[in-house]
Enzyme design. Structure first.
Site, PDB file in Angstrom:
ATOM      1  N   TYR A 193     -70.143-116.812  16.756  1.00 20.87           N
ATOM      2  CA  TYR A 193     -69.790-115.755  15.904  1.00 20.87           C
ATOM      3  C   TYR A 193     -68.759-114.911  16.838  1.00 20.87           C
ATOM      4  CZ  TYR A 193     -70.479-111.437  13.254  1.00 20.87           C
ATOM      5  OH  TYR A 193     -70.181-110.111  12.654  1.00 20.87           O
ATOM      6  N   ASP A 288     -64.973-115.171  24.497  1.00 21.85           N
ATOM      7  CA  ASP A 288     -65.724-114.155  23.622  1.00 21.85           C
ATOM      8  C   ASP A 288     -66.841-113.760  24.405  1.00 21.85           C
ATOM      9  OD1 ASP A 288     -66.965-112.374  22.254  1.00 21.85           O
ATOM     10  OD2 ASP A 288     -66.854-113.147  20.264  1.00 21.85           O
ATOM     11  N   LYS A 316     -70.254-104.323  23.224  1.00 20.81           N
ATOM     12  CA  LYS A 316     -71.804-103.963  23.903  1.00 20.81           C
ATOM     13  C   LYS A 316     -71.914-103.059  24.935  1.00 20.81           C
ATOM     14  CE  LYS A 316     -73.242-108.039  20.971  1.00 20.81           C
ATOM     15  NZ  LYS A 316     -73.747-107.519  19.848  1.00 20.81           N
TER      16      LYS A 316
HETATM   17  C1  LIG Z   1     -70.146-112.930  20.520  1.00 21.80           C
HETATM   18  C2  LIG Z   1     -69.788-111.875  19.729  1.00 21.80           C
HETATM   19  N1  LIG Z   1     -68.682-111.563  19.274  1.00 21.80           N
HETATM   20  C3  LIG Z   1     -68.171-110.534  18.630  1.00 21.80           C
HETATM   21  C4  LIG Z   1     -69.231-109.888  18.101  1.00 21.80           C
HETATM   22  C5  LIG Z   1     -68.791-108.760  16.797  1.00 21.80           C
HETATM   23  O1  LIG Z   1     -69.038-107.394  17.619  1.00 21.80           O
HETATM   24  P1  LIG Z   1     -69.409-106.094  16.741  1.00 21.80           P
HETATM   25  O2  LIG Z   1     -70.656-106.362  16.077  1.00 21.80           O
HETATM   26  O3  LIG Z   1     -69.209-105.108  17.697  1.00 21.80           O
HETATM   27  O4  LIG Z   1     -68.124-105.818  15.712  1.00 21.80           O
HETATM   28  C6  LIG Z   1     -70.405-110.240  18.341  1.00 21.80           C
HETATM   29  C7  LIG Z   1     -71.640-109.198  17.700  1.00 21.80           C
HETATM   30  O5  LIG Z   1     -72.920-109.333  18.091  1.00 21.80           O
HETATM   31  C8  LIG Z   1     -70.965-111.124  19.128  1.00 21.80           C
HETATM   32  O6  LIG Z   1     -72.174-111.342  19.423  1.00 21.80           O
END
Ligand SMILES: Cc1ncc(COP(=O)(O)O)c(C=O)c1O
Length: 476
Positions: A193, A288, A316
């Protein structure tokens, strides 16, 4: 995946042998008047019995006010049954709900709370910053401080752009990879994700099976046509995609350790090989690290595994519980970002002083000696304890951890990718989940989400969690 296929302190993945319905109601003019009032809750005393009466009441109101009663889908408990718990306050390793139940928390606000919730130093620093205002919409010194900290910590980052969420960070990184290479296509992995931007909503978590088909209505085919997908840990599939799309792939993005299909670690040479393939093909490798950044080590997964990507996304932890995201990488790439270069990306609240402050003070705590060793120790004890308890009660179970990130599946494994993860007995997970809630332990309400520990989790928290798991495993 065998334990031996993984390297590095603190990784293990053990096979078990080893070790509401939507509330649809027509709106009416007196809609607001029908909203029941929630009685004020005294949180001084724990209730004698586990009850979610006030949560139930509050959630039925919420369902009239917000889609599904929540502002982010997984909070709605759809995959574990029951109903979401409405929280009142958090501190350290604990969360307290509006009925007065207390939980040992392994969600940590989905990752940011790595030093524990509502840390006193972070709160005090925020109070000081707030005296000067909450948003400047102009440069501030705190941005320099956090940028310097991120750049000196994360091996691949020479310049950084702060944004407001992980989604924005990944959107920015993708646009930048396309701008830098002049190519259209990207590769992502099934079950990874990267936020909810259109091009990433392909096989993201519980995705559809057909290549390039969007996971969500409202995402046009045109937005995902250049998104290619492969199973995680599958080098042959990645190689084939590069062969079939020569000179067209701008970048490959992945969670270096997957957290969004449950916890899945990369096999021994996976990251190294995709680093090599992307380089050979003139494509950018994008880690990511929204979840893994500052969690697997101070320099993130890239430091932990010794693989340097071209671009990195963060979120985060670097906001310490306030909305934040960031993307960064080599200077020559980042200088394409406006206003230094032509690739446009902007944000009204980006770099705002509160998020910068919480991030700075969170990272300072993580710099203290022993932080990651401690996370490794308690997370190892927790994961091993859960696996042992599950096996002792006769369940098929496997799982793993790295530093402050862990997960387990109700299957013997091995789990290399999302297809393997989906073999987990999710109804059993739902029963386990509800049992643990009643025991005062709050895991992520989905089999397909990693768990998180924090510096505020004590050995007593871990032992209490394992003891609770032993009781629940015997019942389910
Ligand atoms: C690996 C990863 N990338 C991107 C995101 C998206 O982040 P946000 O929820 O702050 O938009 C998340 C959210 O959990 C994530 O776990």
């Amino acid at each position: 995946m065998a334990a031996a296929s993984l390297t590095g302190v603190g990784i293990f993945v053990l096979p078990s042998s080893n070790s509401g319905k939507l509330f649809l109601k027509p709106r009416s003019p007196c809609h607001r008047l029908r909203v029941p009032r929630i009685a004020a809750v005294s949180l001084d005393e724990k209730p004698k019995t586990f009850t979610l009466e006030k949560s139930e009441q509050a959630f039925s109101v919420a369902k009239e006010l917000m889609p599904g009663g929540v502002n982010s889908p997984v909070r709605a408990f759809k995959s574990v049954g029951g109903q979401p718990i409405v929280m009142d306050s958090v501190k350290g390793s604990r969360m307290r709900d509006i009925d007065g139940n207390e939980y040992i928390d392994y969600v940590g606000s989905w990752g940011p709370a790595i030093i524990g919730h509502a840390d006193d130093e972070v709160l005090a620093a925020l109070a000081e910053t707030m005296k000067k205002g909450t948003s400047f919409g102009a440069p501030c010194l705190l941005e320099n401080t956090l940028a310097e900290m991120v750049i000196s910590a994360v091996p691949s980052i020479e310049m950084v752009r702060f944004v407001n969420s992980g989604t924005e960070a990944c959107m920015g990184a993708l646009r930048l990879a396309r701008a830098f290479t002049g190519r259209p296509k990207i590769i992502k992995f099934e079950g990874c994700y990267h936020g909810h931007a259109d091009p990433f909503l392909v096989k993201a978590g519980s995705g559809v099976a057909t290549l390039g088909l969007p996971d969500s209505p409202g995402v046009p085919r045109s937005a995902t046509i250049d998104t290619l997908t492969a199973p995680f840990n599958d080098i042959a599939a990645v190689t084939e995609l590069f062969e079939a799309n020569k000179g067209e792939i701008a970048g490959l993005i992945l969670e270096p350790v997957v957290g969004n299909s449950g916890f899945i670690a990369p096999t021994a040479d996976f990251l190294e090989v995709i680093r090599k393939i992307t380089k050979e093909n003139g494509s950018l490798l994008i880690f990511d690290e929204v979840m893994t950044g500052f969690r697997l080590s101070y320099g993130g997964a890239q430091e932990y595994f010794g693989i340097t990507p071209d671009l990195t996304t963060l979120g985060k932890i670097i906001g310490g519980g306030l909305p934040v995201g960031a993307y960064g990488g080599r200077r020559e790439i980042m200088e394409m970002v406006a206003p230094a270069g032509p690739m446009y990306q902007a944000g009204t609240l980006s770099g705002n002083p509160l998020a910068m402050t919480a991030g700075i003070h969170t990272l300072r705590r993580l710099q203290k000696p022993g932080a990651y060793e401690y996370l490794d120790k308690i997370t190892g004890e927790l994961t091993q304890g859960i696996l042992d308890a599950g096996k002792a009660a006769g369940h098929d179970i496997c799982g793993g951890f790295i530093r402050g990130m862990f997960g387990f599946f109700f299957t013997n494994g091995p789990v290399y990718n999302f297809a393997d993860a989906k073999k987990s007995d999710t109804s059993k997970f739902g029963r386990f989940y509800q049992g643990m809630l009643e025991e005062g332990v709050y895991f992520a309400p989905s089999q397909f989400e990693a768990g998180f520990t924090s510096l505020a989790h004590s050995s007593e928290d871990i032992q209490a969690t394992i003891a609770a798991a032993e009781r629940v495993f015997r019942k389910i």
